[in-house]
Enzyme design. Structure first.
Site, PDB file in Angstrom:
ATOM      1  N   SER A  72       0.899  -1.175   0.105  1.00 45.53           N
ATOM      2  CA  SER A  72       0.010  -0.023  -0.064  1.00 45.53           C
ATOM      3  C   SER A  72       0.953   1.335   0.007  1.00 45.53           C
ATOM      4  O   SER A  72       1.975   1.224   0.291  1.00 45.53           O
ATOM      5  CB  SER A  72      -1.038  -0.283   1.268  1.00 45.53           C
ATOM      6  OG  SER A  72      -0.177   0.627   2.296  1.00 45.53           O
ATOM      7  N   LYS A  73       0.307   2.165  -0.384  1.00 41.04           N
ATOM      8  CA  LYS A  73       0.967   3.587  -0.437  1.00 41.04           C
ATOM      9  C   LYS A  73       1.480   4.161   0.613  1.00 41.04           C
ATOM     10  O   LYS A  73       2.595   4.814   0.650  1.00 41.04           O
ATOM     11  CB  LYS A  73       0.153   4.423  -1.219  1.00 41.04           C
ATOM     12  CG  LYS A  73       0.556   5.503  -1.887  1.00 41.04           C
ATOM     13  CD  LYS A  73      -0.518   6.709  -2.523  1.00 41.04           C
ATOM     14  CE  LYS A  73       0.425   7.509  -3.384  1.00 41.04           C
ATOM     15  NZ  LYS A  73      -0.048   8.013  -4.766  1.00 41.04           N
ATOM     16  N   ARG A  74       1.028   3.679   1.824  1.00 37.59           N
ATOM     17  CA  ARG A  74       1.463   4.273   3.120  1.00 37.59           C
ATOM     18  C   ARG A  74       2.941   3.792   3.219  1.00 37.59           C
ATOM     19  O   ARG A  74       3.962   4.481   3.838  1.00 37.59           O
ATOM     20  CB  ARG A  74       0.712   3.891   4.199  1.00 37.59           C
ATOM     21  CG  ARG A  74      -0.153   4.970   5.046  1.00 37.59           C
ATOM     22  CD  ARG A  74      -1.189   4.645   5.901  1.00 37.59           C
ATOM     23  NE  ARG A  74      -2.046   3.815   4.917  1.00 37.59           N
ATOM     24  CZ  ARG A  74      -2.671   2.525   5.491  1.00 37.59           C
ATOM     25  NH1 ARG A  74      -2.227   2.070   6.434  1.00 37.59           N
ATOM     26  NH2 ARG A  74      -3.735   2.104   4.717  1.00 37.59           N
ATOM     27  N   GLY A  81       5.274   3.366   1.125  1.00 38.32           N
ATOM     28  CA  GLY A  81       6.239   3.614  -0.075  1.00 38.32           C
ATOM     29  C   GLY A  81       5.904   3.617  -1.526  1.00 38.32           C
ATOM     30  O   GLY A  81       4.817   3.954  -1.720  1.00 38.32           O
TER      31      GLY A  81
END
Ligand code: GLU
Length: 492
Positions: free
Chosen positions: A261-263, A265
Site C-alpha cells: 500500500s501507498k503508506r 512507500g
C-alpha cells in the site's frame, strides 16, 4: 468453433496506476497475445466522487510505457484520450442509458427492487448487527414493496436506490482457473445496490453488463473481487447471459506479507519509473510475482513471457514484491541496453543531478558513450547513474578505507611515473589510456594490487570502481595531473 479470446483491464481512474494493477493488466495482455485475442481497456468511473482529472491519460500512458498495447477501448492519440472499437463507449460514465435498459429488465423480471431505506436507518441497522456480532448486511425491508407502490413513492419525490434481489440461502458454485471450484452461499452476500441514489450504476451492475456486451471471454482480475463474483453470477443468470471464465489473481504483497500500500512507500508505476526501472525490467519482474514458468528461466522479454505464460501456473497465494529481486532483474535489462539507449535514458538523471546538460553530453557523445560503457554493468537502476559517474565531475573525497590504500609505499612512485608518462602526450585516446598503466608499471616498478589500488584511489577517491583504463581516458590528461597534485596536497 471457439470464440476469440477477449480480455479487459478495467481500472477506476483514481489517480495513478498501482503496480498490482499493472500486473493485472499484464496477465490479461499476455493471455490475449498468446491466444491471438484482444486486450480491451475499459474505464470504470461510476464512482464520480473518486474521479481524478488526468487519471485516464496517466493510466494509458503508463500501460503504453510498459509495452502493453491496447487493441480496443480507451487509448491515447496525440496525447488526447480517444476510443477505438465497435463495442463502445468504453468509459462507463458514457454508458448510463445502456445500464438503464438492463436495470428495467431486472426490475420487470423481479430480480431487482426499489429500496427507500434512509442512510439513518441503514447506519442504525449496521450498528445493531455489529453489537450482536453479526456481519452487517441489508435486512431486506424493501424487498417486497409492490412495484406500483414503489413507483408512486418515487413520483412523490422519495429518494431511492435499486437493489439486486439475491436468492435466499442458495449455494452458488463457480469455477476459477486459479482456485478451482468455489462455492459461496448467497446469504454471505448483500442485496447489492445496483443503482445509487444519484442514478449512477454501481460497479457490480456495470461490470456485468459491460463484460457481456463487450464480449469478454475471460475475466482476469484481483482476488479482492472473488467474494463479489456470486452476485455477478446471479446477474448473469437473471439476464440470461453466458458466464465468462474467471481468473482471480493473488495479491501483490509487501515483505510483511501485507497488501502493498501507498503508506509504505512506492506503489505506483510512476514511482518505479522515476527510480529508473526500465519498462522491460519492471514487466519481467512483475510477471514473476504470482506466476512462475515451468522452467527456471528468470529473465524474460515480452515475447518470451507471451509464449511461456499460463493461468495454471498462477499462484493461489499472494506473491511478495521483493525489491532486491526487482533490482537484479532490472540490472539484466540495463546490461542489455545498447550504449546509445543507455546514454539517452541517462540524460534526465544527469541533468537533474546538475552534472551535465544534454547539449554538453551531445558535444562529446563518443566520450559519453564510453562513460556509459564504463558504468553499465554496475547499474541496477538508472537513478544510480549520477552517483556512479560522480568520480568524473567531483574532486575525490577520501574515506577511511581510501586513506588506508593511499598509505601504500608505492604511491609516490606511481604519481611520479604517471606524470612522466603523461608528459609527452597530448590528449589521451582510448587506446593510449588502455596502455597507460603498463607504462606506469614499468616506470614505477609497482605492480598488481600495489599499482592499481593506489592509482584508482588517487584518481577517483574510490576503492572499487570500473575499469581503470576507461577512468583514465574519461578524466583526460589535465584532470589526471590535477588530481595527482591534489592527492599530494591532501597527504602533506
Ligand atoms: N474497476 C475495478 C478495479 O478498479 C475492476 C474490477 C474488475 O476487473 O472486475 O479494480
Amino acid at each position: 468453433m471457439t470464440s476469440q479470446v477477449r480480455v479487459r483491464f478495467a481500472p477506476s481512474p483514481t489517480g495513478y496506476l498501482h503496480i498490482g494493477g499493472l500486473r493485472t493488466a499484464l496477465y490479461n495482455y499476455l493471455y490475449a497475445r498468446q491466444q491471438g485475442g484482444k486486450f480491451i481497456l475499459r474505464i470504470e468511473d461510476t464512482d464520480q466522487s473518486r474521479f481524478v482529472e488526468g487519471a485516464m491519460e496517466n493510466l494509458v500512458e503508463n500501460l503504453e510505457w510498459a509495452g502493453i498495447e491496447i487493441d480496443e477501448g480507451v487509448t491515447l492519440k496525440d496525447g488526447q484520450i480517444t476510443q477505438v472499437g465497435d463495442r463502445g463507449p468504453y468509459i462507463q460514465s458514457q454508458r448510463l442509458d445502456i445500464y438503464k435498459k438492463y436495470v428495467d429488465q431486472l426490475l420487470d423480471s423481479g430480480h431487482a427492487y426499489y429500496c427507500f431505506c434512509s442512510k439513518d436507518r441503514l447506519d442504525k441497522l449496521r450498528e445493531e448487527q455489529k453489537i450482536k456480532g453479526q456481519v452487517p448486511r441489508y435486512d431486506g425491508l424493501c424487498r417486497n414493496i409492490p412495484r406500483e407502490e414503489a413507483e408512486k413513492r418515487i413520483a412523490a419525490g422519495e429518494d431511492y436506490v435499486i437493489r439486486l434481489k439475491l436468492p435466499i440461502d442458495e449455494d452458488i458454485t463457480f469455477h476459477d482457473e486459479v482456485r478451482g471450484d468455489i462455492t459461496i452461499n448467497s446469504n454471505e452476500s448483500d442485496d447489492q445496490v445496483l443503482v445509487k441514489s444519484d442514478g449512477f450504476p454501481t460497479y457490480h451492475l456495470a461490470v456485468v453488463v459491460d463484460d457481456h456486451l463487450m464480449g469478454v471471454t475471460h475475466i482476469v482480475r484481483g482476488e479482492e473481487w472473488l467474494s463479489s463474483t456470486p452476485k455477478h453470477l446471479i446477474l448473469y443468470r437473471a439476464l440470461g447471459w453466458d458466464i465468462p471464465t474467471y481468473v482471480h489473481l493473488p495479491g501483490v504483497l509487501n515483505e510483511d506479507h501485507k497488501k502493498l500500500s501507498k503508506r509504505q512507500g512506492d506503489v505506483s508505476v510512476e514511482d518505479f519509473r522515476g527510480h529508473g526501472y526500465l519498462a522491460k525490467g519492471l514487466v519481467n519482474y512483475l510477471a514473476l510475482v504470482g506466476w512462475s514458468p515451468d522452467s527456471n528461466q528468470e529473465i524474460f522479454d515480452m515475447d518470451s513471457l507471451i509464449e511461456a505464460f499460463s493461468f495454471d501456473r498462477v499462484a493461489k497465494t499472494g506473491g511478495v514484491f521483493d525489491k532486491k529481486k526487482l533490482d537484479w532483474v532490472n540490472a539484466h535489462h540495463i546490461k542489455d541496453l545498447s550504449l546509445e539507449d543507455l546514454a539517452q535514458l541517462s540524460l534526465p538523471y544527469m541533468e537533474e543531478a546538475g552534472l551535465l546538460k544534454e547539449e554538453e553530453a551531445k558535444a562529446h557523445w563518443d566520450k559519453y558513450l564510453v562513460l556509459m560503457k564504463t558504468i553499465q554493468d554496475g547499474l541496477s537502476r538508472l537513478e544510480e547513474i549520477p552517483g556512479q559517474v560522480a568520480f568524473l565531475f567531483e574532486e575525490p573525497s577520501l574515506d577511511k578505507e581510501a586513506k588506508e590504500v593511499l598509505e601504500n609505499p608505492c604511491l609516490p612512485q606511481i604519481i611520479e611515473a604517471l606524470r612522466k608518462v603523461l608528459e609527452p602526450m597530448e590528449e589521451l585516446s582510448l587506446e593510449e589510456a588502455g596502455g597507460l598503466m603498463k607504462k606506469v608499471q614499468k616506470e614505477s616498478g609497482c605492480k598488481g594490487k600495489n599499482l592499481y589500488m593506489p592509482a584508482r584511489v588517487a584518481l577517483t577517491g574510490q576503492v572499487h570502481g570500473p575499469e581503470l583504463s576507461n577512468i583514465l581516458y574519461l578524466l583526460g590528461k589535465d584532470k589526471i595531473l590535477s588530481r595527482l597534485d591534489q592527492v599530494e596536497e591532501n597527504l602533506k
